[in-house]
Scaffold this motif. Structure first.
Motif, PDB file in Angstrom:
ATOM      1  N   VAL A   4       0.832  -1.203   0.000  1.00  0.00           N
ATOM      2  CA  VAL A   4       0.000   0.000   0.000  1.00  0.00           C
ATOM      3  C   VAL A   4       0.867   1.255   0.000  1.00  0.00           C
ATOM      4  O   VAL A   4       0.631   2.195  -0.771  1.00  0.00           O
ATOM      5  CB  VAL A   4      -0.946   0.000   1.223  1.00  0.00           C
ATOM      6  CG1 VAL A   4      -1.680   1.337   1.330  1.00  0.00           C
ATOM      7  CG2 VAL A   4      -1.943  -1.149   1.125  1.00  0.00           C
ATOM      8  N   ALA A   5       1.903   1.270   0.861  1.00  0.00           N
ATOM      9  CA  ALA A   5       2.767   2.451   0.974  1.00  0.00           C
ATOM     10  C   ALA A   5       3.517   2.719  -0.320  1.00  0.00           C
ATOM     11  O   ALA A   5       3.728   3.884  -0.691  1.00  0.00           O
ATOM     12  CB  ALA A   5       3.747   2.260   2.125  1.00  0.00           C
ATOM     13  N   TYR A   6       3.912   1.665  -1.034  1.00  0.00           N
ATOM     14  CA  TYR A   6       4.666   1.852  -2.273  1.00  0.00           C
ATOM     15  C   TYR A   6       3.842   2.610  -3.309  1.00  0.00           C
ATOM     16  O   TYR A   6       4.336   3.561  -3.936  1.00  0.00           O
ATOM     17  CB  TYR A   6       5.100   0.494  -2.825  1.00  0.00           C
ATOM     18  CG  TYR A   6       5.739   0.576  -4.194  1.00  0.00           C
ATOM     19  CD1 TYR A   6       7.014   1.113  -4.358  1.00  0.00           C
ATOM     20  CD2 TYR A   6       5.058   0.141  -5.324  1.00  0.00           C
ATOM     21  CE1 TYR A   6       7.599   1.199  -5.613  1.00  0.00           C
ATOM     22  CE2 TYR A   6       5.629   0.226  -6.582  1.00  0.00           C
ATOM     23  CZ  TYR A   6       6.903   0.757  -6.723  1.00  0.00           C
ATOM     24  OH  TYR A   6       7.472   0.857  -7.969  1.00  0.00           O
ATOM     25  N   TYR A   7       2.595   2.209  -3.502  1.00  0.00           N
ATOM     26  CA  TYR A   7       1.771   2.883  -4.514  1.00  0.00           C
ATOM     27  C   TYR A   7       1.412   4.302  -4.098  1.00  0.00           C
ATOM     28  O   TYR A   7       1.375   5.221  -4.934  1.00  0.00           O
ATOM     29  CB  TYR A   7       0.536   2.046  -4.821  1.00  0.00           C
ATOM     30  CG  TYR A   7       0.868   0.818  -5.635  1.00  0.00           C
ATOM     31  CD1 TYR A   7       1.179   0.930  -6.987  1.00  0.00           C
ATOM     32  CD2 TYR A   7       0.919  -0.444  -5.053  1.00  0.00           C
ATOM     33  CE1 TYR A   7       1.515  -0.181  -7.738  1.00  0.00           C
ATOM     34  CE2 TYR A   7       1.257  -1.561  -5.794  1.00  0.00           C
ATOM     35  CZ  TYR A   7       1.561  -1.420  -7.144  1.00  0.00           C
ATOM     36  OH  TYR A   7       1.911  -2.526  -7.888  1.00  0.00           O
ATOM     37  N   LEU A   8       1.201   4.521  -2.821  1.00  0.00           N
ATOM     38  CA  LEU A   8       0.971   5.883  -2.346  1.00  0.00           C
ATOM     39  C   LEU A   8       2.224   6.739  -2.514  1.00  0.00           C
ATOM     40  O   LEU A   8       2.142   7.918  -2.882  1.00  0.00           O
ATOM     41  CB  LEU A   8       0.549   5.853  -0.870  1.00  0.00           C
ATOM     42  CG  LEU A   8      -0.842   5.294  -0.565  1.00  0.00           C
ATOM     43  CD1 LEU A   8      -1.042   5.202   0.944  1.00  0.00           C
ATOM     44  CD2 LEU A   8      -1.925   6.157  -1.207  1.00  0.00           C
ATOM     45  N   ALA A   9       3.391   6.144  -2.271  1.00  0.00           N
ATOM     46  CA  ALA A   9       4.649   6.873  -2.399  1.00  0.00           C
ATOM     47  C   ALA A   9       4.907   7.282  -3.848  1.00  0.00           C
ATOM     48  O   ALA A   9       5.391   8.391  -4.115  1.00  0.00           O
ATOM     49  CB  ALA A   9       5.805   6.026  -1.880  1.00  0.00           C
ATOM     50  N   ARG A  10       4.585   6.421  -4.786  1.00  0.00           N
ATOM     51  CA  ARG A  10       4.769   6.771  -6.197  1.00  0.00           C
ATOM     52  C   ARG A  10       3.910   7.970  -6.586  1.00  0.00           C
ATOM     53  O   ARG A  10       4.364   8.852  -7.317  1.00  0.00           O
ATOM     54  CB  ARG A  10       4.433   5.566  -7.073  1.00  0.00           C
ATOM     55  CG  ARG A  10       5.453   4.449  -6.992  1.00  0.00           C
ATOM     56  CD  ARG A  10       5.165   3.350  -8.000  1.00  0.00           C
ATOM     57  NE  ARG A  10       5.225   3.844  -9.375  1.00  0.00           N
ATOM     58  CZ  ARG A  10       4.993   3.084 -10.441  1.00  0.00           C
ATOM     59  NH1 ARG A  10       4.682   1.803 -10.288  1.00  0.00           N
ATOM     60  NH2 ARG A  10       5.064   3.588 -11.647  1.00  0.00           N
ATOM     61  N   LEU A  11       2.686   8.006  -6.078  1.00  0.00           N
ATOM     62  CA  LEU A  11       1.822   9.156  -6.355  1.00  0.00           C
ATOM     63  C   LEU A  11       2.354  10.418  -5.684  1.00  0.00           C
ATOM     64  O   LEU A  11       2.371  11.499  -6.286  1.00  0.00           O
ATOM     65  CB  LEU A  11       0.401   8.863  -5.870  1.00  0.00           C
ATOM     66  CG  LEU A  11      -0.392   7.803  -6.639  1.00  0.00           C
ATOM     67  CD1 LEU A  11      -1.695   7.498  -5.918  1.00  0.00           C
ATOM     68  CD2 LEU A  11      -0.661   8.270  -8.073  1.00  0.00           C
ATOM     69  N   ALA A  12       2.801  10.293  -4.449  1.00  0.00           N
ATOM     70  CA  ALA A  12       3.256  11.454  -3.690  1.00  0.00           C
ATOM     71  C   ALA A  12       4.489  12.105  -4.308  1.00  0.00           C
ATOM     72  O   ALA A  12       4.609  13.331  -4.332  1.00  0.00           O
ATOM     73  CB  ALA A  12       3.542  11.060  -2.247  1.00  0.00           C
ATOM     74  N   THR A  13       5.420  11.285  -4.829  1.00  0.00           N
ATOM     75  CA  THR A  13       6.642  11.856  -5.397  1.00  0.00           C
ATOM     76  C   THR A  13       6.363  12.677  -6.659  1.00  0.00           C
ATOM     77  O   THR A  13       7.157  13.539  -7.021  1.00  0.00           O
ATOM     78  CB  THR A  13       7.675  10.753  -5.722  1.00  0.00           C
ATOM     79  OG1 THR A  13       7.062   9.754  -6.545  1.00  0.00           O
ATOM     80  CG2 THR A  13       8.211  10.114  -4.458  1.00  0.00           C
TER      81      THR A  13
END
Length: 324
Positions: free
Chosen positions: A294-303
């Motif tokens: 979950v954190a990986y996909y959120l992190a890709r959006l956030a960057t």
């Protein structure tokens, strides 16, 4: 798990602790062990990379802490040419690092210590992008695995080969995120020092522990066969003392833009690694697995919106030391 400075206990059978890779003295403590099969699975599922050929005959890998503060794996199984060729091509690692070359804090901070006209050797240089920070100096890159598109400023030799050919030739020797990849960091640093003239500078940057990087569980890039040691300023000071170097600076670095995905991944994690007394960084834990996905996909959006989260803590340890 509390353990003595010279002996670990597993059940009722005493287990001698391995020597520190820097000092040769017994490790301070055993942190925890992990099956080689789990490490293989973490790489296969997390990065799509097969590392099984590197772990043949190995059942278990164990994480230890040295009295110097260095954290290290035993056995220290490192990647070979086959591993790095496949991993770097799959994830286009060099392209990402090149894209952020101007904003890398380790590069800019190191450049501040390099005087005009100095001859610099950059060990494990990859495509040699550190040279963009050195218009005032002479740059030589050293990397036996350099890609076919690098120019002749990069020499395809091992560190030991080059140290035999050019002892006391350079004013500065740098290695950015290299020493954590080698099985014998003391020998690696010794060879870098051999390249230096008297008064020359050794400059190192490597992953920091503790940091957000080591708080991400089952992070493939921070475990064997990629990273086999985790550093901090005290470990750097111990390394410098062993080599007879004067410490100019041993500290940490502010975050760089190319590390944004790591920072956002850490920020969005619902579950992080366990601290003492039941310290653990690698393990089969379904809540960890789900949290990371979950954190990986959120992190890709956030960057894409903001390269770095606010208040990002350091993830790099930094050393500048002078040869007598």
């Amino acid at each position: 798990m509390a353990e003595s400075a010279s002996m670990a206990t597993r059940g009722s059978n005493p287990e001698p602790l391995p020597p520190c890779p820097i000092t040769g003295k017994p490790a301070l403590r055993r942190i925890h062990g992990v099956s080689a099969r789990l490490i293989e699975d973490v790489w296969r599922l997390g990065q799509g990379v097969d590392v099984s050929h590197l772990f043949k005959g190995v059942d278990r890998v164990t994480l230890y802490e040295s009295p110097t503060g260095l954290v290290f794996f035993e056995p220290r199984i490192v990647g070979d040419g086959k591993f790095y060729e496949g991993y770097y091509q799959k994830w286009d690692v060099h392209e990402g690092l090149t894209r952020f070359k101007e904003s890398r804090v380790d590069y800019s901070r190191a450049a501040e210590f390099i005087p005009a006209g100095a001859h610099v050797v950059d060990v494990g240089c990859g495509p040699g992008v550190f040279r963009t920070h050195l218009p005032h100096a002479r740059y030589t890159g050293l990397d036996p695995y350099a890609g076919p598109d690098v120019d002749d400023v990069v020499i395809r030799e091992t560190l030991e080969e080059h140290a035999r050919k050019r002892p006391e030739f350079y004013d500065v020797a740098t290695a950015f995120h290299v020493i954590e990849h080698v099985p014998d960091p003391l020998r690696h640093a010794e060879q870098m020092v051999k390249l230096l003239k008297p008064g020359g500078l050794l400059i190192l940057a490597a992953p920091l522990h503790p940091s957000p990087l080591t708080e991400i569980p089952n992070l493939p890039i921070n475990i064997p066969p990629h990273h086999v040691t985790w550093w901090n300023p005290e470990a750097y000071k111990a390394l410098s003392a062993r080599l007879g170097l004067e410490v100019v600076e041993a500290g940490t670095l502010p975050p760089s833009l190319h590390q944004g995905l790591i920072y956002w991944l850490h920020r969005f994690l619902a579950r992080r690694t366990k601290g003492p007394p039941n310290e653990r960084y690698i393990g089969h834990n379904w809540t960890w697995h789900a949290s990371i996905v979950v954190a990986y996909y959120l992190a890709r959006l956030a960057t894409r919106i903001k390269p770095l989260p606010p208040g990002a803590r350091p993830v790099d340890a930094f050393l500048v030391a002078r040869k007598p």
